[in-house]
Design a protein around this motif. Sequence first.
Motif, short mmCIF file in Angstrom:
data_model
loop_
_atom_site.label_atom_id
_atom_site.label_comp_id
_atom_site.label_asym_id
_atom_site.label_seq_id
_atom_site.Cartn_x
_atom_site.Cartn_y
_atom_site.Cartn_z
N VAL A 331 0.83 -1.21 0.00
CA VAL A 331 0.00 0.00 0.00
C VAL A 331 0.86 1.26 0.00
N LEU A 332 1.85 1.30 0.88
CA LEU A 332 2.70 2.49 0.96
C LEU A 332 3.53 2.66 -0.30
N ALA A 333 3.96 1.54 -0.90
CA ALA A 333 4.70 1.62 -2.16
C ALA A 333 3.82 2.17 -3.28
N ASP A 334 2.55 1.72 -3.33
CA ASP A 334 1.62 2.20 -4.36
C ASP A 334 1.42 3.71 -4.26
N TYR A 335 1.36 4.23 -3.04
CA TYR A 335 1.15 5.66 -2.84
C TYR A 335 2.48 6.44 -2.80
N GLU A 336 3.60 5.74 -3.02
CA GLU A 336 4.94 6.36 -3.02
C GLU A 336 5.19 7.11 -1.70
N ILE A 337 4.82 6.45 -0.60
CA ILE A 337 5.00 7.04 0.73
C ILE A 337 6.32 6.56 1.31
N LEU A 338 7.19 7.50 1.64
CA LEU A 338 8.44 7.19 2.31
C LEU A 338 8.25 7.36 3.81
#
Length: 447
Positions: A331-338
């Motif tokens: 999920v975080l990778a899909d939203y490009e969340i670091l």
Amino acid sequence: MTPIHLRGGAGALPPEAVRHVMTMLAISKPGDPYAGLAVVKEACDGRSLADFAWALFQRWQAAGYPSRESWVMDAQALLGDDETVRRLTPLIRAWPGEGGHARAVTGLDLLASIGSEVALMHLHGIAEKVKFSGLKNRAKLKMDEVAAELGLTPQELADRLVPDFGLSADGSLTLDYGRRQFVVGFDEQLKPYVADASGKRLKNLPKPGANDDPELAPAAYRRFAGLKKDVRSVAGDAIHRLEQAMVNRRRWSAGDFGRLLVGHPLLWHIVRRLVWGLYDPSGELRGTLRVAEDRSFADVEDDTLTLPEDALVGVVHPLELGEDLAAWSEVLADYEILQPFPQLGRETYGLDPALVAELEAAKIPTRAVIGLERRGWRRGAPQDAGWQGWIERDVPGGGTITIGLDPGISIGYLDFADEQTLVGLELDGLDPITTSEILRELRDITR
């Protein structure tokens, strides 16, 4: 002398009146200012008074801090403002190393006396990370006093000490140059960046130009400079506190989570990059969520989630996630969340005898062992000749773990031994998260 300006642009005080102000400052006592100062503060510009007091301080500093003129230090509390705090804090941090421990302790009292959010924020920063343990401990005591007066724990007080810096509800700030406007945003480490009106990020905020408003532009430029300094002070501490909250399993009520974290215009930049857990009173994980861009809550399936009023919320540890760990990572990778610190990608460890043997055999730099204090460890009580033979750390549930050091650390002579060996690393009986975190911290300093 630096002039003292009257309010409303009505000119400056004449030299004789300035001398009277200095006399008022000199005969004032901490907590008991001369009554006439209230009249001065009502009639004169506050920023001008703070600059005047700081000019006095600089002269006192240049003269070698003569003790008979120590009223100049008290004057900073009487007339100082947030800019005084920003100027003074680096000196307080450095004074113990220059033989000025007593002056630094007075500086802590001064920050507490100013008492603004920025002042208490810097006081908390000294309590959390300063290399002089004596000053650090005094700052912690001062913070405990302030917290007790407010009926809060030190952690709860720290939550409330993060200023909003005048940011808008979405966590941004518009800088108005008149003909030009710029928008300030923040990345996952709370480092500010600037974008122009079209949204294009700039390397730096442009300096005011000839076509910009002569009053708005310089004021906006100064405001950004002050913002960078203040956010730099608070960013590392805020990120560290949330990481420690995950390690120590701190919980917030639903109301405090929404008000102090999700609703905070600066902290929410960190909050929305983490995965949070919903817990029952016994500490059992009942669900997980993230904070979306619009401050709503979403579960791992990206469905909207409503936070129960009686929920307890905490930063979830990866060992608690089980099969959901991979799903949340996606999920975080899909939203490009670091993430601001390692959470989903955090190294975890079980109680492996081979790893324990490896750690006990390692030669660890003494200064790396001392660096564990930043993660909540303490050096043991000094024994004969100031020798410290162990390190210790509190663990959730009220216990303490102790690990011996060979040959140990000598107070005041840190180069007594370049390296240390860990002795008696016993972790039996600890919960899996605490075991993993201790092994991770020790593994870090052996590399």
